[in-house]
Design a protein around this motif. Structure first.
Motif, PDB file in Angstrom:
ATOM      1  N   VAL A  63     -10.909  75.656  34.461  1.00 23.81           N
ATOM      2  CA  VAL A  63     -11.303  75.302  33.093  1.00 23.81           C
ATOM      3  C   VAL A  63     -10.058  75.061  32.233  1.00 23.81           C
ATOM      4  O   VAL A  63     -10.010  74.121  31.427  1.00 23.81           O
ATOM      5  N   ALA A  64      -9.033  75.893  32.413  1.00 27.11           N
ATOM      6  CA  ALA A  64      -7.795  75.747  31.637  1.00 27.11           C
ATOM      7  C   ALA A  64      -7.114  74.411  31.927  1.00 27.11           C
ATOM      8  O   ALA A  64      -6.665  73.716  31.007  1.00 27.11           O
ATOM      9  N   PHE A  65      -7.039  74.024  33.201  1.00 21.45           N
ATOM     10  CA  PHE A  65      -6.442  72.734  33.566  1.00 21.45           C
ATOM     11  C   PHE A  65      -7.260  71.574  32.983  1.00 21.45           C
ATOM     12  O   PHE A  65      -6.694  70.572  32.541  1.00 21.45           O
ATOM     13  N   SER A  66      -8.575  71.727  32.989  1.00 23.09           N
ATOM     14  CA  SER A  66      -9.443  70.681  32.440  1.00 23.09           C
ATOM     15  C   SER A  66      -9.210  70.500  30.942  1.00 23.09           C
ATOM     16  O   SER A  66      -9.127  69.379  30.442  1.00 23.09           O
ATOM     17  N   THR A  67      -9.103  71.615  30.219  1.00 20.97           N
ATOM     18  CA  THR A  67      -8.861  71.520  28.775  1.00 20.97           C
ATOM     19  C   THR A  67      -7.464  70.974  28.488  1.00 20.97           C
ATOM     20  O   THR A  67      -7.265  70.245  27.512  1.00 20.97           O
ATOM     21  N   LYS A  68      -6.505  71.321  29.351  1.00 20.69           N
ATOM     22  CA  LYS A  68      -5.136  70.806  29.185  1.00 20.69           C
ATOM     23  C   LYS A  68      -5.113  69.284  29.338  1.00 20.69           C
ATOM     24  O   LYS A  68      -4.333  68.592  28.666  1.00 20.69           O
ATOM     25  N   ALA A  69      -5.995  68.742  30.179  1.00 24.54           N
ATOM     26  CA  ALA A  69      -6.056  67.296  30.391  1.00 24.54           C
ATOM     27  C   ALA A  69      -6.481  66.559  29.124  1.00 24.54           C
ATOM     28  O   ALA A  69      -6.125  65.400  28.919  1.00 24.54           O
ATOM     29  N   GLY A  70      -7.262  67.241  28.279  1.00 34.10           N
ATOM     30  CA  GLY A  70      -7.679  66.628  27.017  1.00 34.10           C
ATOM     31  C   GLY A  70      -8.751  65.568  27.167  1.00 34.10           C
ATOM     32  O   GLY A  70      -8.936  64.723  26.290  1.00 34.10           O
ATOM     33  N   LEU A  71      -9.475  65.605  28.297  1.00 34.47           N
ATOM     34  CA  LEU A  71     -10.534  64.626  28.531  1.00 34.47           C
ATOM     35  C   LEU A  71     -11.908  65.281  28.532  1.00 34.47           C
ATOM     36  O   LEU A  71     -12.867  64.736  29.051  1.00 34.47           O
ATOM     37  N   GLY A  72     -11.982  66.462  27.922  1.00 33.23           N
ATOM     38  CA  GLY A  72     -13.228  67.211  27.963  1.00 33.23           C
ATOM     39  C   GLY A  72     -13.204  68.191  29.120  1.00 33.23           C
ATOM     40  O   GLY A  72     -12.328  68.126  29.988  1.00 33.23           O
ATOM     41  N   THR A  73     -14.172  69.085  29.152  1.00 31.99           N
ATOM     42  CA  THR A  73     -14.205  70.079  30.214  1.00 31.99           C
ATOM     43  C   THR A  73     -15.619  70.159  30.780  1.00 31.99           C
ATOM     44  O   THR A  73     -16.460  69.309  30.460  1.00 31.99           O
ATOM     45  N   SER A  74     -15.889  71.149  31.620  1.00 33.88           N
ATOM     46  CA  SER A  74     -17.196  71.253  32.258  1.00 33.88           C
ATOM     47  C   SER A  74     -18.293  71.414  31.202  1.00 33.88           C
ATOM     48  O   SER A  74     -18.029  71.918  30.104  1.00 33.88           O
ATOM     49  N   PRO A  75     -19.524  70.993  31.495  1.00 34.22           N
ATOM     50  CA  PRO A  75     -20.597  71.030  30.484  1.00 34.22           C
ATOM     51  C   PRO A  75     -20.773  72.388  29.807  1.00 34.22           C
ATOM     52  O   PRO A  75     -20.884  72.456  28.579  1.00 34.22           O
ATOM     53  N   VAL A  76     -20.801  73.479  30.583  1.00 30.70           N
ATOM     54  CA  VAL A  76     -21.025  74.799  29.991  1.00 30.70           C
ATOM     55  C   VAL A  76     -19.869  75.198  29.086  1.00 30.70           C
ATOM     56  O   VAL A  76     -20.074  75.760  28.009  1.00 30.70           O
ATOM     57  N   ASP A 110     -27.095  71.279  30.939  1.00 32.05           N
ATOM     58  CA  ASP A 110     -25.801  70.596  30.965  1.00 32.05           C
ATOM     59  C   ASP A 110     -25.802  69.453  29.955  1.00 32.05           C
ATOM     60  O   ASP A 110     -24.826  69.247  29.222  1.00 32.05           O
ATOM     61  N   VAL A 111     -26.905  68.712  29.912  1.00 35.40           N
ATOM     62  CA  VAL A 111     -27.037  67.609  28.957  1.00 35.40           C
ATOM     63  C   VAL A 111     -27.052  68.137  27.521  1.00 35.40           C
ATOM     64  O   VAL A 111     -26.411  67.568  26.622  1.00 35.40           O
ATOM     65  N   ILE A 112     -27.759  69.259  27.306  1.00 34.24           N
ATOM     66  CA  ILE A 112     -27.822  69.867  25.962  1.00 34.24           C
ATOM     67  C   ILE A 112     -26.437  70.313  25.506  1.00 34.24           C
ATOM     68  O   ILE A 112     -26.037  70.052  24.354  1.00 34.24           O
ATOM     69  N   TYR A 113     -25.682  70.973  26.393  1.00 35.77           N
ATOM     70  CA  TYR A 113     -24.327  71.433  26.044  1.00 35.77           C
ATOM     71  C   TYR A 113     -23.436  70.253  25.665  1.00 35.77           C
ATOM     72  O   TYR A 113     -22.702  70.310  24.672  1.00 35.77           O
ATOM     73  N   ILE A 114     -23.493  69.197  26.481  1.00 36.47           N
ATOM     74  CA  ILE A 114     -22.657  68.024  26.226  1.00 36.47           C
ATOM     75  C   ILE A 114     -23.058  67.356  24.909  1.00 36.47           C
ATOM     76  O   ILE A 114     -22.198  66.964  24.104  1.00 36.47           O
ATOM     77  N   ALA A 115     -24.372  67.232  24.657  1.00 40.58           N
ATOM     78  CA  ALA A 115     -24.857  66.599  23.426  1.00 40.58           C
ATOM     79  C   ALA A 115     -24.435  67.396  22.193  1.00 40.58           C
ATOM     80  O   ALA A 115     -23.946  66.822  21.200  1.00 40.58           O
ATOM     81  N   LEU A 116     -24.594  68.722  22.240  1.00 38.22           N
ATOM     82  CA  LEU A 116     -24.193  69.564  21.114  1.00 38.22           C
ATOM     83  C   LEU A 116     -22.684  69.486  20.873  1.00 38.22           C
ATOM     84  O   LEU A 116     -22.226  69.433  19.726  1.00 38.22           O
ATOM     85  N   SER A 117     -21.923  69.468  21.961  1.00 36.73           N
ATOM     86  CA  SER A 117     -20.459  69.365  21.841  1.00 36.73           C
ATOM     87  C   SER A 117     -20.063  68.058  21.180  1.00 36.73           C
ATOM     88  O   SER A 117     -19.180  68.026  20.312  1.00 36.73           O
ATOM     89  N   VAL A 143     -15.691  67.086  24.504  1.00 34.90           N
ATOM     90  CA  VAL A 143     -16.474  66.448  25.559  1.00 34.90           C
ATOM     91  C   VAL A 143     -16.137  64.959  25.595  1.00 34.90           C
ATOM     92  O   VAL A 143     -16.216  64.268  24.589  1.00 34.90           O
ATOM     93  N   ARG A 144     -15.701  64.520  26.785  1.00 34.87           N
ATOM     94  CA  ARG A 144     -15.345  63.116  26.962  1.00 34.87           C
ATOM     95  C   ARG A 144     -15.699  62.718  28.388  1.00 34.87           C
ATOM     96  O   ARG A 144     -16.534  63.349  29.022  1.00 34.87           O
ATOM     97  N   GLU A 145     -15.011  61.694  28.894  1.00 32.22           N
ATOM     98  CA  GLU A 145     -15.305  61.252  30.256  1.00 32.22           C
ATOM     99  C   GLU A 145     -15.057  62.346  31.290  1.00 32.22           C
ATOM    100  O   GLU A 145     -15.686  62.381  32.355  1.00 32.22           O
ATOM    101  N   ILE A 170     -18.148  64.291  32.224  1.00 31.75           N
ATOM    102  CA  ILE A 170     -18.987  63.600  33.199  1.00 31.75           C
ATOM    103  C   ILE A 170     -18.387  63.749  34.598  1.00 31.75           C
ATOM    104  O   ILE A 170     -19.105  64.000  35.565  1.00 31.75           O
ATOM    105  N   ILE A 171     -17.063  63.609  34.682  1.00 30.92           N
ATOM    106  CA  ILE A 171     -16.378  63.774  35.970  1.00 30.92           C
ATOM    107  C   ILE A 171     -16.639  65.172  36.521  1.00 30.92           C
ATOM    108  O   ILE A 171     -16.963  65.345  37.703  1.00 30.92           O
TER     109      ILE A 171
END
Length: 224
Positions: free
Chosen positions: A28-41, A168-175, A189-191, A194-195
């Motif tokens: 999760v930390a690496f995902s947030t560092k990427a700045g492209l969004g993170t996992s849905p939850v 997952d869809v709800i989390y992404i939509a709210l974000s 939340v970005r591409e 989805i990845i």
């Protein structure tokens, strides 16, 4: 002797689960560092952390876990298992603090290009999947998000997989709504979200296949 063996096995499984939690938090930390969004939850607490500094990323993750646990208790009522809820609560807070710690560990890493962002996102997905796979091999508990999905599935009679996809869809939509309203752009939340939604589950499946294949070959070698 049997009781001792069971206790050792349980201790091993919980140790494995905690290791899995730590590895997942690194993902999760690496995902947030990427700045492209993170996992849905994780996207919802991460997006809120970008808007409000009242709590850290891990702190908002803990708050979401408390809400998910409360939903379980409300739905299951008499069928709710107190010990399982206590274990979930403890592990959820451990995961929240591990996420903060993991973000701290890689705080000095800088990403200068979109290719670099994609590479860190892919790394985050693979590491997250590895952490989830190790947790599954521990087989002793579920984090509140997954346990809430299971509870809703049991009460509604709907398939667990469909409930998970829905949330997952709800989390992404709210974000996305939070980021647009308060930041004027997509941030939490970005591409990458989805990845992560597509890649993490498939990597877990791949690890399972590899593990079963290696274990099968080991058994054949031992039998020979």
């Amino acid at each position: 002797m049997k009781d001792t063996a069971k206790k050792k096995d349980l201790l091993f499984r919980y140790t494995l689960f905690i290791i899995g939690l730590f590895i997942a938090s690194l993902g999760v930390a690496f995902s947030t560092k990427a700045g492209l969004g993170t996992s849905p939850v994780a996207s919802l607490p991460y997006s809120v952390s970008l808007v409000s500094s009242a709590l850290s990323f891990g702190g908002w993750l803990n708050l979401l876990s408390v809400i998910q646990i409360a939903v379980q208790v409300a739905l299951l009522r008499k069928n709710c298992k107190p010990l399982e809820i206590v274990i979930q609560t403890v592990l959820a807070f451990v995961y929240g603090y591990l996420t903060n710690f993991s973000c701290y560990l890689i705080r000095n890493i800088t990403v200068h290009s979109y290719i670099g962002q994609l590479l860190y996102m892919l790394l985050g997905c693979i590491v997250l999947a590895l952490g989830i796979w190790i947790q599954l091999k521990g087989g002793v508990a579920m984090l509140p998000g997954e346990a809430m999905n299971r509870a809703i599935s049991e009460v509604s009679g709907k398939k667990y997989e469909n409930i998970k996809i829905l949330f997952d869809v709800i989390y992404i939509a709210l974000s996305a709504i939070i980021c647009f309203v308060f930041l004027g752009k997509l941030e939490g939340v970005r591409e990458g979200s989805i990845i992560a939604a597509v890649l993490v589950g498939n990597v877990v499946k791949l690890l399972n296949r590899l593990f079963d294949s290696v274990r099968g070959k080991t058994k054949q070698h031992t039998a020979a």
